[in-house]
Design an enzyme around this catalytic site. Structure first.
Site, PDB file in Angstrom:
ATOM      1  N   ASP A  80       0.817  -1.214   0.000  1.00  0.00           N
ATOM      2  CA  ASP A  80       0.000   0.000   0.000  1.00  0.00           C
ATOM      3  C   ASP A  80       0.849   1.263   0.000  1.00  0.00           C
ATOM      4  O   ASP A  80       0.465   2.279  -0.588  1.00  0.00           O
ATOM      5  CB  ASP A  80      -0.933   0.009   1.209  1.00  0.00           C
ATOM      6  CG  ASP A  80      -2.148  -0.872   1.003  1.00  0.00           C
ATOM      7  OD1 ASP A  80      -2.099  -1.746   0.128  1.00  0.00           O
ATOM      8  OD2 ASP A  80      -3.145  -0.701   1.735  1.00  0.00           O
ATOM      9  N   CYS A 121       1.760  -8.177   5.114  1.00  0.00           N
ATOM     10  CA  CYS A 121       1.369  -6.783   4.916  1.00  0.00           C
ATOM     11  C   CYS A 121      -0.060  -6.607   4.408  1.00  0.00           C
ATOM     12  O   CYS A 121      -0.608  -7.486   3.739  1.00  0.00           O
ATOM     13  CB  CYS A 121       2.337  -6.105   3.951  1.00  0.00           C
ATOM     14  SG  CYS A 121       3.989  -5.918   4.642  1.00  0.00           S
ATOM     15  N   ASP A 122      -0.598  -5.445   4.758  1.00  0.00           N
ATOM     16  CA  ASP A 122      -1.779  -4.868   4.138  1.00  0.00           C
ATOM     17  C   ASP A 122      -2.910  -5.869   3.893  1.00  0.00           C
ATOM     18  O   ASP A 122      -3.491  -6.381   4.829  1.00  0.00           O
ATOM     19  CB  ASP A 122      -1.357  -4.123   2.866  1.00  0.00           C
ATOM     20  CG  ASP A 122      -0.336  -3.027   3.200  1.00  0.00           C
ATOM     21  OD1 ASP A 122      -0.547  -2.333   4.197  1.00  0.00           O
ATOM     22  OD2 ASP A 122       0.658  -2.888   2.488  1.00  0.00           O
ATOM     23  N   LYS A 123      -3.204  -6.204   2.635  1.00  0.00           N
ATOM     24  CA  LYS A 123      -4.378  -7.025   2.330  1.00  0.00           C
ATOM     25  C   LYS A 123      -4.076  -8.519   2.306  1.00  0.00           C
ATOM     26  O   LYS A 123      -4.981  -9.326   2.122  1.00  0.00           O
ATOM     27  CB  LYS A 123      -4.977  -6.610   0.973  1.00  0.00           C
ATOM     28  CG  LYS A 123      -5.227  -5.116   0.854  1.00  0.00           C
ATOM     29  CD  LYS A 123      -6.058  -4.586   2.015  1.00  0.00           C
ATOM     30  CE  LYS A 123      -6.033  -3.078   2.087  1.00  0.00           C
ATOM     31  NZ  LYS A 123      -4.764  -2.509   2.534  1.00  0.00           N
ATOM     32  N   CYS A 194       5.711  -2.357   8.148  1.00  0.00           N
ATOM     33  CA  CYS A 194       6.056  -1.030   8.665  1.00  0.00           C
ATOM     34  C   CYS A 194       5.898  -0.992  10.180  1.00  0.00           C
ATOM     35  O   CYS A 194       4.982  -1.592  10.735  1.00  0.00           O
ATOM     36  CB  CYS A 194       5.205   0.028   7.992  1.00  0.00           C
ATOM     37  SG  CYS A 194       5.475   0.103   6.204  1.00  0.00           S
ATOM     38  N   GLU A 446      -6.969   4.363  -0.284  1.00  0.00           N
ATOM     39  CA  GLU A 446      -6.640   5.024   0.973  1.00  0.00           C
ATOM     40  C   GLU A 446      -6.374   6.509   0.758  1.00  0.00           C
ATOM     41  O   GLU A 446      -5.827   6.909  -0.268  1.00  0.00           O
ATOM     42  CB  GLU A 446      -5.412   4.366   1.613  1.00  0.00           C
ATOM     43  CG  GLU A 446      -5.696   2.964   2.109  1.00  0.00           C
ATOM     44  CD  GLU A 446      -4.509   2.305   2.771  1.00  0.00           C
ATOM     45  OE1 GLU A 446      -4.712   1.276   3.423  1.00  0.00           O
ATOM     46  OE2 GLU A 446      -3.378   2.814   2.633  1.00  0.00           O
ATOM     47  N   SER A 472      -5.117   4.684   5.494  1.00  0.00           N
ATOM     48  CA  SER A 472      -3.995   3.854   5.912  1.00  0.00           C
ATOM     49  C   SER A 472      -3.990   3.783   7.431  1.00  0.00           C
ATOM     50  O   SER A 472      -4.494   4.684   8.114  1.00  0.00           O
ATOM     51  CB  SER A 472      -2.687   4.481   5.426  1.00  0.00           C
ATOM     52  OG  SER A 472      -1.590   3.940   6.105  1.00  0.00           O
TER      53      SER A 472
END
Length: 564
Positions: A80, A121-123, A194, A446, A472
């Site tokens: 992302d 991560c993310d999705k 992150c 986002e 985000s």
């Protein structure tokens, strides 16, 4: 075993020939052992995933050592942070559905007995979780782990959110070129997700309390020996769970989803967790009302404030006791969690976490000294959001309980960013960004660039933003997202005009535009119907099938095709 479908009987001799050709069948007796899929998500362009090939190899060795046969396959992944602020962000949320569908396809086509999921991560984590609940094959999750926090030349702790806000500060003239470049080169010092409480780490922490991952899954660093040992232990546990037929739907219940939201409240997690947890509930066949989240918020204290809401990183949380310490603290307040339900360890949530005390009360506050007596997320309702909207109250200045301002409306992310950068947006404005929902975006992109620019320019207390898009996990400030229904589906956010007064009431959890019902109805009659922005390819199909944010933004088959 499920895998007997592809390896037993004379009729499966051709399949056995192909299995021998893989090189994974070392001995004739291997055909009598469980077949375990390793659903990996290694990809070079995502720093949270560059090391997952190594972790998968550790899992393979441990699975074989435990008496099963491993077979690795890979899913896609979108970063992302790299996809932010351009057409790439339209693909981020939709990638969740591809990941779920791809994993389902491989698992069911080859009749695996169990699945070892390696997301980060993310999705990717929610996509894999949707697949796990959908296929309901014994499964365990072990993520890649968070990266270390960065450090600026001045000794300031950095995360990716620091970098996004630095863009606004640099453009606004409050940061030098040298400072800007220093942050760019030091914000992300290692592999891993992150370092703050963004979407990836929020979801990986939630995996612990849901019960599908081992303790410390959400906080042990990507580069640590503990992460590698966790992979081994998870592999042994999965093979044991295959023997005991412990399945995801035995674990992911309504009570488990309640507890996921409770942990999210206690840690001030990403608003994206609401979207993903509702999608998981859909896969589990659990009818989960958004209003339930506010009930959980009222009984759950906010115990750990992590970047972007503070300077603390996920490693700081780990050193302070990790998620087990937070769960243990919440269990001390009766009625906050459901601690006696089963988890992937074969033990209860209570047994996994009891006695894990806080090691640093600056990072994780005890019950008698919370940041707030209520949780860090809220669902808002009102004439602007009849089906709900989400705000991370933990990321809002504690002094702000109500915000009133004049609407300044934009029909796209890019228009809003331009207006913020050229100072069209001023103190007292409520920035309205619409037609950026699941259908409208498409893909519900986002809005990190506009929120970061607002904060970076020093307007975080003076400008609010509402959108039918999402945020985000790095977002902070007065930012309301997931406004439902979205503008593309006829929602009232599409009826707001510049200058309309909007009230965001965090105490009463309301979101209203101060315009009469009669005026809104008149505007509705004059509105032109929405037309899809993308006509071909995956995003066109996604636009046609995706549902509202308040139901998780999942893709559903039209009812007329499944009616009996």
């Amino acid at each position: 075993m499920r895998s007997d479908q592809i390896k037993k009987g004379d009729q499966q001799a051709p399949a056995r020939s192909l299995l021998h050709a893989t090189g994974q069948i070392k001995e004739p007796t291997d055909m009598n052992k469980p077949f375990v899929a390793i659903c990996n998500s290694y990809i070079d362009i995502v720093p949270g995933h560059v090391h997952l090939r190594e972790l998968a190899n550790i899992a393979k060795e441990a699975i074989r050592e435990a008496g099963a046969i491993p077979f690795e396959f890979n899913t896609i992944g979108v970063d992302d942070g790299i996809a932010m602020g351009h057409i790439g962000m339209r693909y981020s949320l939709p990638s969740r559905e591809i990941i779920a569908d791809a994993a389902e396809t491989v698992i069911n086509a080859h009749w695996f007995d169990g699945v070892f999921y390696i997301p980060n991560c993310d999705k990717i984590t929610p996509g894999m979780l949707m697949a796990a609940v959908r296929t309901n094959v014994p499964a365990i999750f072990c993520s890649g782990g968070p990266m270390k926090a960065g450090l600026s030349a001045q000794g300031k702790a950095l995360t990716l959110s620091s970098m996004f806000e630095a863009v606004g500060a640099f453009k606004g003239g409050s940061m030098t070129q040298e400072e800007f470049l220093d942050m760019e080169q030091n914000a992300c010092p290692t592999c891993g997700s992150c370092a703050g409480m963004f979407t990836a780490n929020s979801m990986n922490c939630l995996m612990e309390v849901l019960g599908l991952a081992l303790p410390y899954n959400g906080t042990a660093l990507a580069v640590s020996d503990q992460r590698r040992e966790m992979i081994r232990q998870a592999a042994f546990q999965l093979v044991e769970n295959i023997k005991n037929d412990l399945k995801p739907r035995d674990i992911v219940t309504k009570e488990a989803l309640d507890d996921a939201f409770a942990l999210d409240m206690a840690m001030g997690g990403s608003t994206n967790t609401v979207l993903h947890t509702l999608a998981i509930a859909n896969e589990a066949g659990v009818d989960y009302d958004l209003k339930r989240i506010n009930e959980i918020a009222k009984r759950t204290p906010y115990l750990s404030k992590i970047a972007p809401s503070s300077s603390y990183s996920m490693h700081d949380v780990h050193e302070a006791g990790g998620v087990p310490a937070i769960i243990n603290e919440l269990m001390k307040k009766e009625g906050t969690l459901h601690p006696d339900r089963v988890t992937v360890t074969g033990k209860t949530l209570r047994e996994n976490n009891e006695g894990k005390e806080i090691q640093n009360e600056d990072v994780i506050h005890p019950l008698d000294n919370p940041y707030d007596k209520e949780g860090g997320l809220s669902i808002l309702y009102g004439n602007l959001a009849p089906n709900g909207a989400v705000i991370k109250v933990g990321g809002v200045d504690p002094e702000i309980k109500t915000f009133k301002g004049k609407a300044i409306c934009f029909d796209s992310h890019d228009e809003a960013v331009e207006a913020i950068d050229n100072h069209t947006v001023r103190e007292g404005h409520v920035v309205v960004i619409r037609y950026e929902g699941p259908k409208g975006g498409p893909g519900m992109p986002e809005m990190l660039a506009p929120t970061s620019s607002i904060v970076g320019r020093g307007l975080g207390k003076d400008v609010a933003l509402i959108t039918d898009g999402r945020f985000s996990g790095a977002t902070r400030g007065i930012a309301v997202g997931h406004v439902s229904p979205e503008a593309a589906s006829g929602g009232p956010i599409g009826l707001i005009h510049d200058g309309d007064e909007i009230t965001i009431d965090l105490t009463n959890r309301t979101l209203d535009v101060e315009v009469s019902d009669e005026v809104l109805e008149q505007r509705k009659s004059e509105r032109k119907p929405f037309k899809a922005k993308v006509k071909t390819g995956y995003l066109a199909r996604y636009t046609a099938l995706v549902t509202s944010a308040n139901t998780g933004g999942v893709m559903k088959v039209p009812e007329y095709l499944i009616e009996e």
